[in-house]
Design a protein around this motif. Structure first.
Motif, short mmCIF file in Angstrom:
data_model
loop_
_atom_site.label_atom_id
_atom_site.label_comp_id
_atom_site.label_asym_id
_atom_site.label_seq_id
_atom_site.Cartn_x
_atom_site.Cartn_y
_atom_site.Cartn_z
N LYS A 73 0.74 -1.13 0.12
CA LYS A 73 -0.14 -0.14 0.15
C LYS A 73 0.92 1.33 0.13
CE LYS A 73 -0.52 0.22 5.06
NZ LYS A 73 -1.29 0.38 6.05
N ALA A 85 -9.69 -12.37 -8.21
CA ALA A 85 -9.85 -12.12 -6.87
C ALA A 85 -10.76 -10.99 -6.29
CB ALA A 85 -8.33 -11.72 -6.21
N LEU A 86 -12.08 -11.33 -6.71
CA LEU A 86 -13.05 -10.23 -6.26
C LEU A 86 -13.55 -10.96 -4.94
CD1 LEU A 86 -15.03 -9.51 -9.45
CD2 LEU A 86 -13.34 -8.24 -8.32
N PHE A 87 -14.09 -10.24 -3.90
CA PHE A 87 -14.53 -10.64 -2.79
C PHE A 87 -16.02 -10.90 -3.01
CE2 PHE A 87 -11.55 -7.18 -1.52
CZ PHE A 87 -10.47 -7.93 -1.46
N PRO A 88 -16.38 -12.45 -2.95
CA PRO A 88 -17.63 -12.71 -3.23
C PRO A 88 -18.93 -12.32 -2.52
CG PRO A 88 -16.03 -14.61 -2.69
CD PRO A 88 -15.46 -13.54 -2.22
N HIS A 89 -18.56 -11.79 -1.15
CA HIS A 89 -19.67 -11.57 -0.44
C HIS A 89 -19.84 -10.05 -0.45
CE1 HIS A 89 -15.86 -10.79 1.71
NE2 HIS A 89 -16.66 -10.00 2.55
N MET A 90 -19.27 -9.12 -1.47
CA MET A 90 -19.42 -7.69 -1.42
C MET A 90 -19.93 -7.64 -2.78
SD MET A 90 -16.01 -6.31 0.13
CE MET A 90 -15.20 -6.74 1.76
N PHE A 98 -13.05 -1.08 -2.11
CA PHE A 98 -12.55 -1.78 -0.68
C PHE A 98 -11.31 -0.83 -0.37
CE2 PHE A 98 -9.58 -4.90 1.12
CZ PHE A 98 -10.58 -5.25 2.15
N GLY A 99 -10.36 -0.65 -1.41
CA GLY A 99 -9.12 0.09 -0.73
C GLY A 99 -9.44 1.38 -0.26
N THR A 101 -12.08 2.35 1.37
CA THR A 101 -12.67 2.22 2.71
C THR A 101 -11.73 1.76 3.67
OG1 THR A 101 -14.45 1.22 1.46
CG2 THR A 101 -14.61 0.88 3.87
N ILE A 102 -10.55 0.74 3.46
CA ILE A 102 -9.72 0.56 4.04
C ILE A 102 -8.81 1.96 4.51
CG2 ILE A 102 -7.25 -0.56 4.25
CD1 ILE A 102 -9.66 -2.52 4.55
N ARG A 146 -11.08 -1.66 -9.20
CA ARG A 146 -10.66 -1.63 -8.00
C ARG A 146 -9.37 -1.02 -7.87
NH1 ARG A 146 -11.25 -7.55 -5.04
NH2 ARG A 146 -9.21 -7.96 -6.41
N ARG A 150 -7.85 3.56 -6.72
CA ARG A 150 -6.75 3.91 -6.10
C ARG A 150 -5.61 4.95 -6.46
NH1 ARG A 150 -4.19 -0.78 -4.30
NH2 ARG A 150 -3.38 0.43 -2.76
#
Ligand SMILES: Nc1ncnc2c1ncn2[C@@H]1O[C@H](COP(=O)(O)OP(=O)(O)OP(=O)(O)O)[C@@H](O)[C@H]1O
Ligand SMILES: [Mg+2]
Lengths: 361, 281
Positions: A73, A85-90, A98-99, A101-102, A146, A150
């Motif tokens: 990062k 590599a997508l987050f399946p639950h989002m 995501f980035g 938010t982090i 994604r 950034r």
């Protein structure tokens, strides 16, 4: 400005050397492609730049900063994975955000950036879906989204198109090229497909066995390959390699022959070559014509013939027992089984010594 | 190729097995709802024990059980509830974090630790009960909730289940999160755990069952009713003469209800996991 420099970068897993001392100087905004056969270390090198693999020795700098020991990062990079590599639950929205938010950016800014990326990638209508409800191409775009939000200095892509079908691959390739023009960011793109490499790259690094075999503009690699490996890897259909013998040499020419091949004089570094030395002649199929006159010829019989319309693809078994493929004019009158004489354009011939290095002047 | 008669045979076998499992439950519910103790005693001698006429249904037994001052069932259920909920909620975090470390971090001795945890699965509670009891009395924890909670939070089988599940989650997801700036803990919390709902449900059901029904350990470690769980109270209720079957069965029904509720609450998570949909095209 985010130039990227690799200096004597090495990587070993245990006591196996995978990356064996790589030097690359990449300028800001360049589109660089790492190409090479499976297992040559492309992904490993990319992951070292990303900060996902430690660097055994050597130095990587991004924008003049040594990043060897920085986490991803802090390197100002973003990576697109082969598997997406997508987050399946989002949802798509949360995946893209995501980035940010982090990083704790304010909600308003996140929304604006996500909306921007979604517009660029035509994902506006899909923001509330889950990855499982998307097609392969759409997932690919989410993965790119994604990375885009950034706003990194360097984009890293690991074989991003390998899970797409052929038609979609051509489309997405064009989209990635456009993205590069629009964003102006440095991109490093890994593939084992030399067509992708040729069409996308400003410069290509050809990797083999953990070393860079050649680094240069696509047409330079095509016209002036430094060695047999690059000559064979770049270009489709592949370059023909024909074992020949030096007949006579001068400082800047070598005259050579082989069984069935009339003496052929090629411009090459002849100074250190003795007459009688075994060499390899490289000639691309598209630089071969059917001879109708007294030009130097290589004789053989046609064993395979495919009419492509404007061109004919033939494979010729030469008297010396080698097989030579050629792309010849579509109007030529050749038939399967015919004996033909092939003419090699001497200015397009490549000569390689026994170390597989080019004898180009 | 199964013939008709083979299928018939299978069906009969299945029905017999189901009957064996369900019959005691039917008996429990039917008896608990019968108001007349004499009728119950007569029914116990024949097939009517498993059945109740809808017109006879009454909650008299339940009222009696709930009003019983010597056996304050609600207090016991509260005790059990506190113990089980604590074990399960704290356990989910502790066990999954242990599994996360084992599945995602490289350290020497990792495989040894995994082998050790798997070995622990087969060691029964009974074999460590006495040393554990000595420990509890040495630190003055006898007759407390914590004596029934703390020793059971770390649960080798749960760690193993989590570990297996985590190991199957593609590492690309972790790496994507890492590149985006997420710490390990953040990845655990925002990526790994939300993907693990089916495993969390499994572990929650397994552990609640185990500790809701625990008997030996509470018997050893509790004296009065302050921290005594309902399982133990039921046993005592049973052994207090004279047996009033209607009340006993009502007590049993009340004790079974929470665990049935937990099961039905979590079971929908069993059904499917969504892993894999974010990977590949
Ligand atoms: N963690 C690791 N431990 C040991 N060896 C590894 C590890 N990761 C990669 N390698 C080895 O390093 C070499 C290069 O791997 P890498 O994944 O970089 O190849 P690649 O060029 O990306 O190939 P492909 O086109 O198949 O993706 C391979 O021989 C691989 O076996
Ligand atoms: Mg790879």
């Amino acid at each position: 400005m985010a130039d990227l420099h690799l200096t004597q970068v090495r990587k070993c897993f245990g006591n196996v050397d995978i990356i064996k001392g790589i030097d690359l100087a990449i300028r800001h905004g360049e589109f660089i492609v790492f190409v090479g056969p499976s297992g040559c270390g492309k992904s490993t090198l990319l992951r070292m730049i990303a900060g996902l693999e430690e660097i055994s020795s050597g130095e990587i700098t991004i924008g003049g900063r040594v990043v060897n020991d920085l986490p991803p990062k802090e390197r100002s990079i973003a990576m697109v994975f082969q598997s997406y590599a997508l987050f399946p639950h989002m949802t798509v929205r949360d995946n893209i955000a995501f980035g940010l938010t982090i990083a704790g950016e304010p909600r308003k800014e996140i929304d604006a950036k996500v909306a921007d990326a979604a517009r660029i990638l035509k994902l506006d209508a899909l923001l509330d879906r889950k990855p499982s409800q998307l097609s392969g191409g759409q997932r690919q775009r989410v993965a790119i989204g994604r990375a885009i939000v950034r706003n990194p200095d360097v984009f890293l892509f690991d074989e991003p198109l390998s899970n797409l079908d052929a038609a979609l691959r051509v489309n997405t390739r064009a989209e990635i090229a456009k993205l590069h023009r629009d964003l102006g960011a440095t991109m490093i793109y890994v593939t084992h497909d030399q067509v992708e490499a040729m069409t996308l790259a400003d410069r290509i690094a050809v990797l083999d066995g953990g070393v860079v075999r050649q680094f240069g503009a696509p047409m330079d690699l095509y016209r002036y390959p430094d060695n047999l490996f690059v000559a064979g890897f770049i270009g489709s259909p592949k370059m023909n390699f024909i074992p020949v013998k030096a007949l006579s040499v001068s400082a800047d020419t070598i005259t050579l022959n082989a069984e069935g091949l009339d003496a052929l004089t090629v411009a090459a570094k002849g100074a250190e070559i003795l007459p009688g030395t075994a060499l390899t002649l490289g000639i691309r199929p598209e630089h071969i014509t059917i001879s109708h006159g007294a030009t130097p010829r290589h004789q053989g019989s046609v064993v395979l013939l495919e009419r492509l319309g404007h061109q004919i693809f033939i494979e010729v078994a030469t008297l010396g027992g080698h097989s030579v493929t050629a792309l010849i004019d579509g109007e030529e009158e050749v038939e399967l089984g015919h004996t033909v004489g092939l003419t090699y354009d001497a200015s397009k011939c490549h000569l390689f010594d026994k170390n597989a290095d080019s004898l180009r002047l | 190729m199964t013939t008709k008669s083979e299928r018939l045979l299978l069906l009969i076998v299945a029905l017999v097995v189901v009957a064996f499992v369900l019959a005691p439950l039917f008996l429990m519910f039917a008896t608990a709802l019968k108001p007349d103790e004499n009728q119950i005693l007569r029914d116990l001698g024949n097939a009517h024990a498993f059945w109740i006429n809808p017109s006879d249904i009454s909650f008299k037994n339940f009222e009696a059980v709930l009003a019983n001052k010597t056996f304050p069932i609600l207090r016991y259920m509260l005790n059990s509830g506190i113990i089980v909920v604590s074990i399960v909620t704290i356990g989910i975090f502790v066990n999954s974090l242990a599994a996360f470390a084992l599945a995602r971090m490289q350290f020497t001795g990792r495989n040894l630790v995994i082998a050790f945890i798997v070995a622990l699965i087969i060691i029964p509670m009974e074999s460590v009960a006495i040393p554990l009891l000595l420990m509890m009395s040495a630190i003055g924890w006898v007759d407390t909730y914590k004596a029934q909670i703390i020793p059971f939070i770390a649960h080798p089988f749960s760690i193993f289940l989590f570990y297996q599940f985590f190991a199957a989650i593609p590492k690309d997801l972790d790496e994507a999160a890492y590149v985006a700036g997420a710490s390990k803990l953040r990845t655990y919390w925002t990526i790994i755990m939300p993907l693990s709902l089916p495993t969390i449900a499994t572990v929650a059901i397994l552990q609640s069952l185990e500790y809701w029904n625990a008997y030996l350990w509470p018997l050893m470690v509790t004296r009065g009713s302050d921290a005594r769980p309902v399982s133990l109270a039921l046993a005592q209720f049973f052994s207090t003469p004279p047996p009033v079957w209607g009340n006993l069965m009502a007590f049993s029904v009340l004790m079974s209800l929470p665990i049935l509720i937990v099961y039905f609450a979590f079971q929908r998570w069993f059904i499917q996991s969504t892993i894999g949909s974010g990977i590949k095209g």
